[in-house]
Design a protein around this motif. Structure first.
Motif, mmCIF file in Angstrom:
data_model
loop_
_atom_site.group_PDB
_atom_site.id
_atom_site.type_symbol
_atom_site.label_atom_id
_atom_site.label_comp_id
_atom_site.label_asym_id
_atom_site.label_seq_id
_atom_site.Cartn_x
_atom_site.Cartn_y
_atom_site.Cartn_z
ATOM 1 N N UNK A 294 1.024 -1.131 -0.066
ATOM 2 C CA UNK A 294 -0.102 -0.050 -0.116
ATOM 3 C C UNK A 294 0.793 1.063 0.081
ATOM 4 N N UNK A 295 0.579 2.112 -0.954
ATOM 5 C CA UNK A 295 1.446 3.287 -1.172
ATOM 6 C C UNK A 295 1.878 4.102 0.143
ATOM 7 N N UNK A 296 0.697 4.436 0.946
ATOM 8 C CA UNK A 296 0.915 5.371 1.997
ATOM 9 C C UNK A 296 1.929 4.492 3.286
ATOM 10 N N UNK A 297 1.827 3.186 3.150
ATOM 11 C CA UNK A 297 2.651 2.627 4.075
ATOM 12 C C UNK A 297 4.215 2.689 3.755
ATOM 13 N N UNK A 298 4.248 2.662 2.490
ATOM 14 C CA UNK A 298 5.458 2.714 1.795
ATOM 15 C C UNK A 298 6.102 3.940 2.113
ATOM 16 N N UNK A 299 5.422 5.113 1.929
ATOM 17 C CA UNK A 299 5.665 6.461 2.167
ATOM 18 C C UNK A 299 6.068 6.652 3.745
ATOM 19 N N UNK A 300 5.145 6.206 4.683
ATOM 20 C CA UNK A 300 5.356 6.565 5.839
ATOM 21 C C UNK A 300 6.538 5.783 6.515
ATOM 22 N N UNK A 301 6.990 4.523 5.838
ATOM 23 C CA UNK A 301 8.334 3.811 6.229
ATOM 24 C C UNK A 301 9.385 4.500 5.745
ATOM 25 N N UNK A 302 9.250 4.976 4.611
ATOM 26 C CA UNK A 302 10.642 5.743 4.074
ATOM 27 C C UNK A 302 10.914 7.030 4.447
ATOM 28 N N UNK A 303 10.015 7.942 4.833
ATOM 29 C CA UNK A 303 9.948 9.126 5.060
ATOM 30 C C UNK A 303 10.833 9.643 5.920
ATOM 31 N N UNK A 304 10.803 9.016 7.212
ATOM 32 C CA UNK A 304 12.042 9.448 8.036
ATOM 33 C C UNK A 304 13.261 9.255 7.943
ATOM 34 N N UNK A 305 13.489 7.840 7.299
ATOM 35 C CA UNK A 305 14.876 7.657 6.612
ATOM 36 C C UNK A 305 15.504 8.749 5.745
ATOM 37 N N UNK A 306 14.572 9.094 4.768
ATOM 38 C CA UNK A 306 14.985 10.150 3.897
ATOM 39 C C UNK A 306 15.461 11.550 4.721
ATOM 40 N N UNK A 307 14.726 11.661 5.627
ATOM 41 C CA UNK A 307 14.736 13.138 6.283
ATOM 42 C C UNK A 307 16.125 12.822 6.765
ATOM 43 N N UNK A 308 16.495 11.881 7.566
ATOM 44 C CA UNK A 308 17.601 11.759 8.252
ATOM 45 C C UNK A 308 18.802 11.974 7.186
ATOM 46 N N UNK A 309 18.734 11.085 5.989
ATOM 47 C CA UNK A 309 19.693 11.214 5.064
ATOM 48 C C UNK A 309 19.904 12.569 4.406
ATOM 49 N N UNK A 310 18.833 13.382 4.351
ATOM 50 C CA UNK A 310 18.980 14.828 3.687
ATOM 51 C C UNK A 310 19.217 15.832 4.528
ATOM 52 N N UNK A 311 19.321 15.578 5.980
ATOM 53 C CA UNK A 311 19.571 16.530 7.008
ATOM 54 C C UNK A 311 20.884 16.838 6.871
ATOM 55 N N UNK A 312 21.457 18.134 6.911
ATOM 56 C CA UNK A 312 22.696 18.656 6.559
ATOM 57 C C UNK A 312 22.707 20.149 6.899
ATOM 58 N N UNK A 313 23.767 20.890 6.919
ATOM 59 C CA UNK A 313 24.006 22.275 7.235
ATOM 60 C C UNK A 313 22.768 23.054 6.192
ATOM 61 N N UNK A 314 22.999 22.775 5.158
ATOM 62 C CA UNK A 314 22.196 23.695 4.194
ATOM 63 C C UNK A 314 20.568 23.296 4.389
ATOM 64 N N UNK A 315 20.284 22.190 4.548
ATOM 65 C CA UNK A 315 19.051 21.903 4.815
ATOM 66 C C UNK A 315 18.330 22.139 6.195
ATOM 67 N N UNK A 316 19.202 22.353 7.082
ATOM 68 C CA UNK A 316 18.681 22.500 8.659
ATOM 69 C C UNK A 316 17.750 23.199 8.869
ATOM 70 N N UNK A 317 17.594 24.646 7.976
ATOM 71 C CA UNK A 317 16.735 25.620 8.557
ATOM 72 C C UNK A 317 15.277 25.231 8.438
ATOM 73 N N UNK A 318 15.027 24.501 7.191
ATOM 74 C CA UNK A 318 13.576 24.082 7.018
ATOM 75 C C UNK A 318 13.073 22.999 7.854
ATOM 76 N N UNK A 319 14.121 22.074 8.440
ATOM 77 C CA UNK A 319 13.610 21.137 9.422
ATOM 78 C C UNK A 319 13.557 21.773 10.793
ATOM 79 N N UNK A 320 14.248 22.779 11.220
ATOM 80 C CA UNK A 320 13.988 23.701 12.321
ATOM 81 C C UNK A 320 12.294 24.207 12.252
ATOM 82 N N UNK A 321 12.189 24.740 10.822
ATOM 83 C CA UNK A 321 10.941 25.476 10.891
ATOM 84 C C UNK A 321 9.766 24.497 11.173
ATOM 85 N N UNK A 322 10.095 23.318 10.402
ATOM 86 C CA UNK A 322 9.231 21.852 10.594
ATOM 87 C C UNK A 322 8.916 21.583 12.132
#
Ligand code: NZQ
Ligand code: ZN
Length: 401
Positions: A294-322
């Protein structure tokens, strides 16, 4: 927290130019099915009714739709049995009916799968070649029969956008297509039709709405300030109301808010003026293509890993806002601490609504990772919030094992 305030100045990307085009008329609320008889002739006198595996018969909606179509005096043919993750074979069947019966318009009654299938049927009926060509190349959709929908599941936003996602499981392929031509002429959104949606599908649908919002929100144009605040509102709506709808399936307020969030997350409103190439969706579509999950289950599974992977200095501000604006995290902390907490809270929320957090829970191992990563990376990931290539995607799949 100062970083977030200075995000726009640092990146110096202001809101981009855009053309606003959301042509779908929405009839929202209790009893709105009664407009169907009046409006259906806007798409034709000879209608193909497309629906899924039977939920609309169980709920009684099918009878109401037929009454309305009879009241309008239109001729009706039917394509039942559209699968979740709709197959190209169903699209081809629908096109055959359109040609044999001289169909003028397609009415989808169901969730995203049914609406998506209806859109490609509508385009395929006006196309000489095989419909799979339209799935592989949306530019080939230059004409389509008009489509309308009665939505029964808050999730994809297909009721108000031009996209359609179709699978060929024999080839393990699942691709998105569609354009402005396939946007529904009108959609009827009665939240009461979603009272019968199971807990699991409610959670998957909410995860999908949130993922559409994330895909738009995590972009490289911080100057689209208004869109970011609207996105945060949609995320907060999902976080507030999904648990309520799961506990009390007939809570109208919860179902209504989720249903409207479904449409607003993807109809363009929060993505206009941004530069959002989606990242988690192409990765998830490979999971669905190979494992029919099911599409939504796969998204929920992957999303936090993707977030961890792309968190870095230049993306930090948007994560802070979030973290601060969506999760209410104390802004008086180090930015990185706020960002990490925000990602943890995202995972905890998906856990709390019963979504999987490891691929192994879905019996998925690394057998197809290379080919899945290659295909996902071909889907525009190089232009996302953080550009990703196939090695990056593979690493994210590995994190998710
Ligand atoms: O087939 P029926 O019997 O109707 O049962 C469905 C199906 O089993 C059931 N359901 C729907 N409404 C119900 C209900 N059960 C009880 N009561 C109701 N009121 O729910 C199950 C899932 O339905 P489906 O249509 O597959 O779910 P969803 O709306 O989540 O659609 C998923 C598909 O949409 C694509 C996904 O990839 C997937 O193929 N997407 C489409 C998008 C778009 N068009 O813009 C964007 C999305 O990102 C997504 O990729
Ligand atoms: Zn989605």
């Amino acid at each position: 927290m100062n970083t977030a305030i200075h995000f726009a100045e640092r990146i110096k990307e202001s809101m981009k130019n855009f053309n606003y085009h959301i042509p779908t008329d929405i009839y929202f609320g209790k009893g709105k099915i009664r407009v169907l008889g009046d409006k259906i002739t806007a798409i034709g006198q000879n209608i193909l009714l497309v629906y899924g595996g039977g939920s609309i018969k169980k709920s009684g909606l099918y009878d109401q739709v037929i009454d309305e179509l009879n009241r309008a005096g239109v001729t009706v043919s039917e394509l039942p049995g559209v699968e979740p993750n709709p197959r190209i074979q169903s699209v081809r069947k629908g096109i055959e009916i359109c040609r044999a019966k001289g169909i003028e318009g397609v009415l989808a009654v169901g969730g995203g799968s049914t609406i998506d299938c209806a859109k490609v049927i509508a385009a395929g009926a006006c196309y000489e070649g095989d419909a799979w060509e339209l799935v592989l190349d949306a530019r080939k959709i230059t004409k389509a029969l008009p489509v309308a929908s009665v939505l029964t599941l808050a999730a994809t936003g297909s009721e108000m956008d031009g996209f359609a996602v179709i699978s060929d499981m024999e080839k393990n392929e699942k691709w998105g297509t569609g354009n402005d031509i396939t946007k529904p002429v009108f959609s009827i959104l009665d939240p009461e039709y979603t009272f019968s949606v199971s807990k699991y599908q409610t959670a998957c649908g909410t995860s999908d709405i949130m993922s559409h919002t994330f895909e738009n929100y995590f972009n490289r144009v911080p100057g689209a300030y208004l869109q970011a605040r609207m996105a945060e509102g949609i995320l907060k709506t999902c976080i507030k109301y999904a648990p309520v709808a799961m506990e009390e399936p007939d809570n109208y307020e919860a179902r209504a808010n989720l249903m409207w969030a479904s449409s607003l997350a993807i109809n363009g409103l929060i993505s206009y003026g941004e530069d959002a190439a989606w990242a988690v969706h192409p990765m998830e579509h490979e999971l669905s293509a190979f494992y029919d999950i099911t599409h939504g289950a796969g998204l929920a599974l992957l999303t936090p890993y993707w977030m961890q992977y792309v968190l870095r200095e230049e993306t930090l501000p948007r994560f802070v806002e979030y973290g601060v604006n969506v999760w209410g995290i104390d802004p008086e902390q180090e930015d990185m601490a706020i960002a990490r907490q925000a990602i943890t809270k995202t995972r905890e929320f998906f856990d709390s609504i019963g979504m999987p957090s490891h691929l192994s829970e879905l019996d998925i191992d690394d057998t197809h990772f290379d080919v899945m990563a290659m295909k996902a990376a071909a889907g525009g990931l190089a232009y996302g919030f953080v550009p990703l290539d196939k090695q990056d995607v593979r690493r994210i799949y590995e994190m998710a094992l």
